[in-house]
Design an enzyme around this catalytic site. Structure first.
Site, PDB file in Angstrom:
ATOM      1  N   GLY A 188       0.785  -1.061   0.035  1.00 53.00           N
ATOM      2  CA  GLY A 188      -0.087  -0.074   0.178  1.00 53.00           C
ATOM      3  C   GLY A 188       0.733   1.197  -0.019  1.00 53.00           C
ATOM      4  N   ARG A 247       1.004  -5.687  -5.079  1.00 54.09           N
ATOM      5  CA  ARG A 247       0.894  -6.422  -3.716  1.00 54.09           C
ATOM      6  C   ARG A 247       1.775  -7.788  -4.418  1.00 54.09           C
ATOM      7  NH1 ARG A 247      -0.629  -4.067   0.980  1.00 54.09           N
ATOM      8  NH2 ARG A 247      -2.328  -2.728   0.605  1.00 54.09           N
ATOM      9  N   GLY A 279       6.220  -1.864   3.413  1.00 54.22           N
ATOM     10  CA  GLY A 279       5.859  -2.425   4.753  1.00 54.22           C
ATOM     11  C   GLY A 279       6.165  -3.822   5.315  1.00 54.22           C
ATOM     12  N   THR A 285       6.696  -6.575   2.316  1.00 55.36           N
ATOM     13  CA  THR A 285       7.893  -6.188   1.575  1.00 55.36           C
ATOM     14  C   THR A 285       9.158  -6.448   2.291  1.00 55.36           C
ATOM     15  OG1 THR A 285       6.696  -4.139   0.595  1.00 55.36           O
ATOM     16  CG2 THR A 285       8.803  -4.089   0.257  1.00 55.36           C
ATOM     17  N   ILE A 344       1.562   3.693   6.911  1.00 51.42           N
ATOM     18  CA  ILE A 344       0.992   4.326   7.894  1.00 51.42           C
ATOM     19  C   ILE A 344       0.468   3.671   8.861  1.00 51.42           C
ATOM     20  CG2 ILE A 344      -0.095   5.804   6.094  1.00 51.42           C
ATOM     21  CD1 ILE A 344      -2.855   4.752   6.511  1.00 51.42           C
ATOM     22  N   ASP A 345       0.377   2.476   9.116  1.00 50.10           N
ATOM     23  CA  ASP A 345      -0.087   1.734  10.149  1.00 50.10           C
ATOM     24  C   ASP A 345       1.254   1.590  11.369  1.00 50.10           C
ATOM     25  OD1 ASP A 345      -2.263   1.194   8.773  1.00 50.10           O
ATOM     26  OD2 ASP A 345      -1.890  -0.896   8.703  1.00 50.10           O
ATOM     27  N   GLY A 362      -5.579   0.815  10.481  1.00 46.01           N
ATOM     28  CA  GLY A 362      -4.910   0.230  11.239  1.00 46.01           C
ATOM     29  C   GLY A 362      -5.443  -1.380  11.297  1.00 46.01           C
ATOM     30  N   GLU A 370      -9.672   0.240  12.465  1.00 50.62           N
ATOM     31  CA  GLU A 370     -10.582  -0.669  11.457  1.00 50.62           C
ATOM     32  C   GLU A 370     -10.428  -2.238  11.530  1.00 50.62           C
ATOM     33  OE1 GLU A 370      -9.227  -0.648   7.414  1.00 50.62           O
ATOM     34  OE2 GLU A 370      -7.009  -0.509   8.038  1.00 50.62           O
ATOM     35  N   TYR A 418      -9.191   5.883   2.921  1.00 54.26           N
ATOM     36  CA  TYR A 418      -7.952   6.086   1.947  1.00 54.26           C
ATOM     37  C   TYR A 418      -7.459   7.656   2.023  1.00 54.26           C
ATOM     38  CZ  TYR A 418      -8.602   1.426   0.670  1.00 54.26           C
ATOM     39  OH  TYR A 418      -8.504   0.098   0.704  1.00 54.26           O
TER      40      TYR A 418
HETATM   41  O1  F6P Z   1      -0.992   0.037   4.332  1.00 49.23           O
HETATM   42  C1  F6P Z   1      -1.542  -0.406   5.301  1.00 49.23           C
HETATM   43  C2  F6P Z   1      -3.056  -0.123   5.204  1.00 49.23           C
HETATM   44  O2  F6P Z   1      -3.310   1.533   4.906  1.00 49.23           O
HETATM   45  C3  F6P Z   1      -4.033  -0.639   6.280  1.00 49.23           C
HETATM   46  O3  F6P Z   1      -4.415   0.215   7.424  1.00 49.23           O
HETATM   47  C4  F6P Z   1      -5.147  -1.091   5.296  1.00 49.23           C
HETATM   48  O4  F6P Z   1      -5.916  -1.961   6.122  1.00 49.23           O
HETATM   49  C5  F6P Z   1      -4.822  -1.608   4.275  1.00 49.23           C
HETATM   50  O5  F6P Z   1      -3.484  -0.577   3.844  1.00 49.23           O
HETATM   51  C6  F6P Z   1      -5.483  -1.365   3.051  1.00 49.23           C
HETATM   52  O6  F6P Z   1      -4.996  -1.585   1.725  1.00 49.23           O
HETATM   53  P1  F6P Z   1      -5.603  -1.831   0.319  1.00 49.23           P
HETATM   54  O7  F6P Z   1      -6.996  -1.683   0.400  1.00 49.23           O
HETATM   55  O8  F6P Z   1      -4.927  -0.929  -0.534  1.00 49.23           O
HETATM   56  O9  F6P Z   1      -5.251  -3.233   0.155  1.00 49.23           O
END
Ligand code: F6P
Length: 336
Positions: free
Chosen positions: A10, A72, A108, A111, A132-133, A176, A228, A261
């Site tokens: 992400g 990803r 993160g 990675t 960001i987490d 989070g 979340e 987001y």
């Molecule tokens: O990068 C971490 C994060 O922002 C999490 O807090 C969130 O759950 C997730 O990415 C969502 O990522 P995506 O929807 O892009 O896979």
């Protein structure tokens, strides 16, 4: 030397500032060539890349997202393995095809895990933690976190007046997934009355009692901050579930806000610009001194590095007795 750089997982504010830190140090201080690989490890498998020069870097310090794009793709994942392609072998072959002396992987937890596999395969690699987490192990902080906390805090600040005007409980769900760092920090910075994070057990009885007790003290609204990733018994969003339980039990009108987001987008705050710059530059210092298999990290005020093998697959969670939690409790904040 010729180094490759990619961004994976992400996105978060500060990735471009990190790319700039890597490139400027590599080009100006060491005369290295830098190859920007597109879309994370996917680009390395597909040989999708561009050369990064001084001209590629204009405006990067303040720009959100990543100019390299991300994905990803997990080339070493057995779960996502393609029976027709030996991805680890292809990745290794492409690194030599590109003539890379080292690879910088910005990302993160996932990675850093991949970077550790790459190191084990004998490819010189340096990881830079971003999320960001703030849940990458081995570093006190990741860039992107402070920006996300600022955005979430501003949102909470704005909820106070509308909550008070309507005498409502406001539930705000922040990002989070596994770790509640954003909820804890933005919740404390924004004066949340209840903060719920995945690491801490909670009961709806305690949450509702904390809200009712606040009302009995003469307050006419309450702010509840929810990560979340909070575990609930119900399907659907954690914030939605908490909000409907509160309304049902207390009888107080309750509304939910999902920040989503917006926490990941846009320009990094000054702290994250500095952190990204320091981390990017340090990654190149490590490569220049022949280091490999390490992740750039921050310990206190110092920029340093840790072995990738120590951080791969480890999530940095909020400890139950974190200082902010203890202080918050002393101030009447309910953590569940
Ligand atoms: O990068 C971490 C994060 O922002 C999490 O807090 C969130 O759950 C997730 O990415 C969502 O990522 P995506 O929807 O892009 O896979």
């Amino acid at each position: 030397m010729r180094i490759g750089i990619l961004t994976s997982g992400g996105d978060c504010p500060g990735i471009n500032a990190t790319i700039r830190g890597v490139c400027k140090t590599a080009i100006f201080n060491y005369g290295m060539e830098v190859i920007g690989i597109h879309s994370g490890f996917k680009g390395l498998l597909e040989l999708d890349f561009e050369e990064l020069t001084e001209h590629s870097l204009t405006g990067l310090l303040t720009m959100g997202g990543t100019i390299l794009g991300t994905s990803r793709e997990k080339p070493y994942s057995k779960k996502h393995a393609d029976p027709l392609i030996d991805k680890p072998a292809l990745l290794k072959a492409n690194v030599s095809k590109l003539g890379l002396d080292a690879l910088v992987c910005i990302g993160g937890n996932g990675t850093q895990k991949t970077a550790n596999h790459i190191a084990k395969a004998g490819i010189p690699v340096i990881g830079i933690p971003k999320t960001i987490d703030n849940d990458v192990a081995g570093t006190d902080i990741c860039f992107g976190f402070q920006t996300a906390v600022s955005i979430a805090t501003e949102a909470i600040d704005r909820l106070h007046s509308t909550a008070s005007a309507h005498k409502r409980v406001m539930v705000i769900e922040v990002m989070g997934h596994k770790a509640g760092w954003i909820a804890l920090y933005s919740g404390m910075a924004g004066g949340g009355d209840v903060i719920l994070i995945p690491e801490m057990p909670y009961s709806m009885e305690n949450v509702c009692e904390a809200i009712m007790a606040r009302m009995r003290r003469g307050k006419n609204y309450a702010i509840v901050v929810v990560a979340e990733g909070l575990h609930t018994d119900c399907p659907g969003r954690a914030g939605e579930h908490i909000a409907s339980c509160i309304e049902r039990t207390t009888g107080i009108e309750t509304r939910e806000t999902v920040l989503g987001y917006t926490q990941r987008g846009g320009s990094p705050c000054p702290f994250d610009r500095i952190l990204s710059t320091r981390m990017g530059s340090h990654a190149v210092e490590l490569i220049a001194t022949g280091m490999s298999g390490r992740m750039v990290s921050v310990k206190g005020d110092c920029i340093t590095s840790v072995p990738l093998s120590e951080v791969a697959g480890v999530t940095r969670l909020v400890p139950e007795e974190h200082e902010l939690i203890v202080q918050g409790r002393h101030m009447g904040v309910c953590f569940g």
